[in-house]
Design a protein around this motif. Structure first.
Motif, PDB file in Angstrom:
ATOM      1  N   GLY A 267      46.336 -21.109  74.188  1.00 42.42           N
ATOM      2  CA  GLY A 267      45.210 -20.984  73.265  1.00 42.42           C
ATOM      3  C   GLY A 267      43.919 -21.510  73.853  1.00 42.42           C
ATOM      4  N   ARG A 268      43.989 -22.651  74.537  1.00 44.74           N
ATOM      5  CA  ARG A 268      42.782 -23.227  75.146  1.00 44.74           C
ATOM      6  C   ARG A 268      42.204 -22.300  76.205  1.00 44.74           C
ATOM      7  NH1 ARG A 268      40.945 -25.155  79.472  1.00 44.74           N
ATOM      8  NH2 ARG A 268      42.936 -24.930  80.566  1.00 44.74           N
ATOM      9  N   ILE A 269      43.077 -21.753  77.066  1.00 42.62           N
ATOM     10  CA  ILE A 269      42.629 -20.840  78.123  1.00 42.62           C
ATOM     11  C   ILE A 269      41.924 -19.629  77.516  1.00 42.62           C
ATOM     12  CG2 ILE A 269      43.456 -19.221  79.886  1.00 42.62           C
ATOM     13  CD1 ILE A 269      45.682 -21.302  80.491  1.00 42.62           C
ATOM     14  N   LEU A 270      42.478 -19.086  76.463  1.00 49.06           N
ATOM     15  CA  LEU A 270      41.888 -17.901  75.835  1.00 49.06           C
ATOM     16  C   LEU A 270      40.597 -18.229  75.086  1.00 49.06           C
ATOM     17  CD1 LEU A 270      45.140 -16.168  74.520  1.00 49.06           C
ATOM     18  CD2 LEU A 270      43.762 -15.526  76.512  1.00 49.06           C
ATOM     19  N   ARG A 271      40.542 -19.399  74.445  1.00 49.59           N
ATOM     20  CA  ARG A 271      39.307 -19.778  73.748  1.00 49.59           C
ATOM     21  C   ARG A 271      38.151 -19.932  74.722  1.00 49.59           C
ATOM     22  NH1 ARG A 271      42.883 -22.636  70.469  1.00 49.59           N
ATOM     23  NH2 ARG A 271      42.752 -24.482  71.801  1.00 49.59           N
ATOM     24  N   GLU A 272      38.424 -20.501  75.894  1.00 49.57           N
ATOM     25  CA  GLU A 272      37.364 -20.655  76.902  1.00 49.57           C
ATOM     26  C   GLU A 272      36.910 -19.305  77.446  1.00 49.57           C
ATOM     27  OE1 GLU A 272      38.363 -23.308  80.039  1.00 49.57           O
ATOM     28  OE2 GLU A 272      38.399 -25.096  78.754  1.00 49.57           O
ATOM     29  N   ALA A 273      37.843 -18.387  77.621  1.00 55.28           N
ATOM     30  CA  ALA A 273      37.498 -17.071  78.177  1.00 55.28           C
ATOM     31  C   ALA A 273      36.880 -16.156  77.136  1.00 55.28           C
ATOM     32  CB  ALA A 273      38.751 -16.418  78.762  1.00 55.28           C
ATOM     33  N   TYR A 274      37.267 -16.333  75.868  1.00 54.68           N
ATOM     34  CA  TYR A 274      36.781 -15.452  74.800  1.00 54.68           C
ATOM     35  C   TYR A 274      36.288 -16.300  73.623  1.00 54.68           C
ATOM     36  CZ  TYR A 274      39.376 -12.050  77.543  1.00 54.68           C
ATOM     37  OH  TYR A 274      39.832 -11.262  78.571  1.00 54.68           O
ATOM     38  N   PRO A 275      35.134 -16.976  73.813  1.00 59.12           N
ATOM     39  CA  PRO A 275      34.634 -17.889  72.775  1.00 59.12           C
ATOM     40  C   PRO A 275      34.239 -17.185  71.483  1.00 59.12           C
ATOM     41  CG  PRO A 275      33.007 -17.589  74.517  1.00 59.12           C
ATOM     42  CD  PRO A 275      34.270 -16.969  75.001  1.00 59.12           C
ATOM     43  N   ASP A 276      34.048 -15.876  71.534  1.00 59.41           N
ATOM     44  CA  ASP A 276      33.659 -15.135  70.328  1.00 59.41           C
ATOM     45  C   ASP A 276      34.852 -14.816  69.429  1.00 59.41           C
ATOM     46  OD1 ASP A 276      34.530 -13.496  72.466  1.00 59.41           O
ATOM     47  OD2 ASP A 276      33.778 -11.704  71.451  1.00 59.41           O
ATOM     48  N   ARG A 277      36.061 -15.062  69.905  1.00 58.53           N
ATOM     49  CA  ARG A 277      37.262 -14.755  69.122  1.00 58.53           C
ATOM     50  C   ARG A 277      37.780 -16.007  68.425  1.00 58.53           C
ATOM     51  NH1 ARG A 277      39.608  -9.835  69.735  1.00 58.53           N
ATOM     52  NH2 ARG A 277      38.637  -8.496  71.310  1.00 58.53           N
ATOM     53  N   GLN A 278      38.262 -15.804  67.212  1.00 62.58           N
ATOM     54  CA  GLN A 278      38.783 -16.911  66.409  1.00 62.58           C
ATOM     55  C   GLN A 278      40.258 -17.130  66.748  1.00 62.58           C
ATOM     56  OE1 GLN A 278      36.771 -18.806  64.359  1.00 62.58           O
ATOM     57  NE2 GLN A 278      35.181 -17.551  65.330  1.00 62.58           N
ATOM     58  N   ILE A 279      40.475 -17.901  67.797  1.00 66.09           N
ATOM     59  CA  ILE A 279      41.846 -18.152  68.269  1.00 66.09           C
ATOM     60  C   ILE A 279      42.344 -19.459  67.675  1.00 66.09           C
ATOM     61  CG2 ILE A 279      43.261 -18.588  70.308  1.00 66.09           C
ATOM     62  CD1 ILE A 279      41.234 -16.815  71.862  1.00 66.09           C
TER      63      ILE A 279
ATOM     64  N   ASP B 118      45.862 -17.373  85.629  1.00 67.93           N
ATOM     65  CA  ASP B 118      45.434 -16.031  86.046  1.00 67.93           C
ATOM     66  C   ASP B 118      46.301 -14.944  85.411  1.00 67.93           C
ATOM     67  OD1 ASP B 118      43.401 -17.088  87.542  1.00 67.93           O
ATOM     68  OD2 ASP B 118      44.413 -16.880  89.475  1.00 67.93           O
ATOM     69  N   ALA B 119      47.598 -15.216  85.260  1.00 66.12           N
ATOM     70  CA  ALA B 119      48.486 -14.247  84.622  1.00 66.12           C
ATOM     71  C   ALA B 119      48.117 -14.069  83.151  1.00 66.12           C
ATOM     72  CB  ALA B 119      49.940 -14.693  84.753  1.00 66.12           C
ATOM     73  N   ILE B 120      47.800 -15.175  82.481  1.00 64.30           N
ATOM     74  CA  ILE B 120      47.406 -15.118  81.069  1.00 64.30           C
ATOM     75  C   ILE B 120      46.112 -14.335  80.908  1.00 64.30           C
ATOM     76  CG2 ILE B 120      46.559 -16.535  79.149  1.00 64.30           C
ATOM     77  CD1 ILE B 120      48.592 -18.711  80.209  1.00 64.30           C
ATOM     78  N   LEU B 121      45.128 -14.607  81.763  1.00 61.23           N
ATOM     79  CA  LEU B 121      43.846 -13.910  81.661  1.00 61.23           C
ATOM     80  C   LEU B 121      43.979 -12.430  82.009  1.00 61.23           C
ATOM     81  CD1 LEU B 121      41.459 -16.620  83.146  1.00 61.23           C
ATOM     82  CD2 LEU B 121      41.753 -15.968  80.742  1.00 61.23           C
ATOM     83  N   ALA B 122      44.831 -12.097  82.980  1.00 61.44           N
ATOM     84  CA  ALA B 122      45.066 -10.689  83.314  1.00 61.44           C
ATOM     85  C   ALA B 122      45.727  -9.959  82.148  1.00 61.44           C
ATOM     86  CB  ALA B 122      45.938 -10.579  84.561  1.00 61.44           C
ATOM     87  N   THR B 123      46.613 -10.653  81.447  1.00 59.70           N
ATOM     88  CA  THR B 123      47.237 -10.085  80.259  1.00 59.70           C
ATOM     89  C   THR B 123      46.192  -9.784  79.197  1.00 59.70           C
ATOM     90  OG1 THR B 123      49.221 -11.406  80.678  1.00 59.70           O
ATOM     91  CG2 THR B 123      48.987 -10.456  78.480  1.00 59.70           C
ATOM     92  N   ALA B 124      45.326 -10.755  78.956  1.00 52.10           N
ATOM     93  CA  ALA B 124      44.284 -10.592  77.939  1.00 52.10           C
ATOM     94  C   ALA B 124      43.350  -9.437  78.282  1.00 52.10           C
ATOM     95  CB  ALA B 124      43.492 -11.896  77.798  1.00 52.10           C
ATOM     96  N   GLU B 125      42.947  -9.368  79.537  1.00 54.25           N
ATOM     97  CA  GLU B 125      42.014  -8.311  79.958  1.00 54.25           C
ATOM     98  C   GLU B 125      42.618  -6.928  79.744  1.00 54.25           C
ATOM     99  OE1 GLU B 125      41.154  -9.251  83.989  1.00 54.25           O
ATOM    100  OE2 GLU B 125      40.117 -11.119  83.492  1.00 54.25           O
ATOM    101  N   SER B 126      43.888  -6.772  80.092  1.00 51.71           N
ATOM    102  CA  SER B 126      44.509  -5.458  79.936  1.00 51.71           C
ATOM    103  C   SER B 126      44.767  -5.149  78.465  1.00 51.71           C
ATOM    104  CB  SER B 126      45.806  -5.365  80.743  1.00 51.71           C
ATOM    105  OG  SER B 126      46.806  -6.209  80.228  1.00 51.71           O
ATOM    106  N   ALA B 127      45.104  -6.153  77.675  1.00 47.49           N
ATOM    107  CA  ALA B 127      45.332  -5.928  76.243  1.00 47.49           C
ATOM    108  C   ALA B 127      44.071  -5.423  75.562  1.00 47.49           C
ATOM    109  CB  ALA B 127      45.813  -7.218  75.580  1.00 47.49           C
ATOM    110  N   ILE B 128      42.939  -5.974  75.961  1.00 47.48           N
ATOM    111  CA  ILE B 128      41.660  -5.526  75.396  1.00 47.48           C
ATOM    112  C   ILE B 128      41.292  -4.145  75.932  1.00 47.48           C
ATOM    113  CG2 ILE B 128      39.188  -6.009  75.337  1.00 47.48           C
ATOM    114  CD1 ILE B 128      39.952  -9.022  75.406  1.00 47.48           C
TER     115      ILE B 128
END
Length: 347
Positions: free
Chosen positions: A263-275, A326-336
């Motif tokens: 959750g922390r990794i995703l909040r930092e990468a996507y601050p506009d999302r309510q994680i 990096d694996a988590i962020l790559a997952t997020a990028e492809s999901a979007i």
């Protein structure tokens, strides 16, 4: 350089597609096992996107089913090695465990039986850390597991279908390999993340997409050992390229990442999302696990940290694994990018 024909089972799956691509990239010819022409088309599209149209000249398909003999003898003709990647993975624990155990155990036995009958001696099997780190009396604190550990199903209070199926299938595979003198290697991934190639993505990606789109309102406190799908595919290729890997098990695990850290990794990468930052108390997960459902699949990891030694796997690969972040962020990028996120429900 042409290096032989490899049959990849479950070629249309998340790991399967990446394995097909990496084998083709390494110079192998590939025959993918699929259950329909629609699945074959999905693999072709992924290959073209990754390698271009010319790679299709070295790709063929066999339409077979893990639960039926039909077509497997023909699928093995001309094959030099098998990468048995196919697996049944469900988000919820099924009421009938055989839905998962059957394809794992019977499917693995069928693939090895037809491989041996067709004179195919080299097998790389996609197993799991589920066959390694359970039933060892580990309930609190951190512990590191190696390839020497083997899950003891009889010592587990709570089993789940995937763990049972994978463990029984791997034991059966090693026994069959010894009896038939097959050169078997097993690869043991942790939670497989990384970039999806199309919308038919693994349910493991929901660990990330559910936080991004808000469908996961609260997280468990436990963590999991992450591996990027590109590393899993590359390990299958490396195993086939290195004869010394025969007879060996290899853990495919990078960093141990607690859910709140995801959750922390995703909040930092996507601050506009309510994680969400909420976590589910351990006692609730332990209570719910008694009735099945998705919590049954993580109950054995509550209150402890299962780490898995990456040394042997990285040595096989010849480099360090892609980091968990990096694996988590790559997952997020492809999901979007692939529009895999569920639309937010109106309040």
């Amino acid at each position: 350089m042409r290096t032989g024909l490899v049959l990849v089972t479950g070629a249309s799956g998340f790991v399967g597609k990446w394995t097909v691509i990496e084998l083709l990239r390494a110079g192998f010819d590939v025959r993918g096992s699929v259950r329909s022409e629609h699945k074959a088309e999905a693999v072709r599209a992924a290959v073209v996107a990754g390698l271009g149209h010319d790679a299709l000249l070295r790709l063929s398909f066999a339409k077979v089913d893990l639960m039926h003999d039909r077509g497997w003898r023909e699928a093995m003709i001309g094959v030099n090695a098998v990468a048995h990647v196919a697996a049944q993975i469900l988000a919820d624990e099924p009421k009938d465990m055989q839905v998962v155990i059957g394809p794992a155990l019977e499917g693995t036995e069928r693939v090895l039986r037809f491989a041996a009958a067709g004179g195919v001696k080299r097998i790389v099997l996609t197993s799991s850390i589920a066959t390694v780190g359970y039933g060892h009396g580990h309930t609190r604190g951190a512990r590191t597991y190696t390839e020497e550990h083997f899950t003891n199903l009889d010592a587990m209070q709570f089993t789940w279908a995937y763990c049972v199926g994978k463990t029984k299938a791997e034991k059966a595979a090693w026994a069959y390999a010894r009896a038939e003198e097959l050169a078997l290697t097993t690869i043991h991934p942790g939670a497989i993340l990384g970039p999806a190639l199309d919308k038919d993505a693994s349910i493991s990606l929901q660990m990330v997409s559910g936080l991004l789109d808000g469908t996961t309102p609260a997280m468990p406190s436990n963590g999991f050992s992450v591996i990027d799908v590109r590393d899993v595919a590359a390990m299958h290729v490396a195993a086939l390229q290195q004869p010394a890997s025969a007879g060996q098990r290899y853990l495919a695990t990078s960093d141990y990442v607690p859910f709140p850290e995801v959750g922390r990794i995703l909040r930092e990468a996507y601050p506009d999302r309510q994680i969400t930052q909420k976590t589910v108390p351990d006692w609730i997960i332990k209570l719910l696990a008694r009735f099945g459902g998705p919590t049954r699949q993580i109950i054995n990891d509550i209150g402890n940290e299962k780490h898995f030694d990456r040394t042997k796997g990285e040595k096989l690969l010849g480099r360090a694994f892609i980091s968990g972040q990096d694996a988590i962020l790559a997952t997020a990028e492809s999901a979007i990018a692939l529009d895999l996120l569920k639309p937010k429900r109106p309040r």
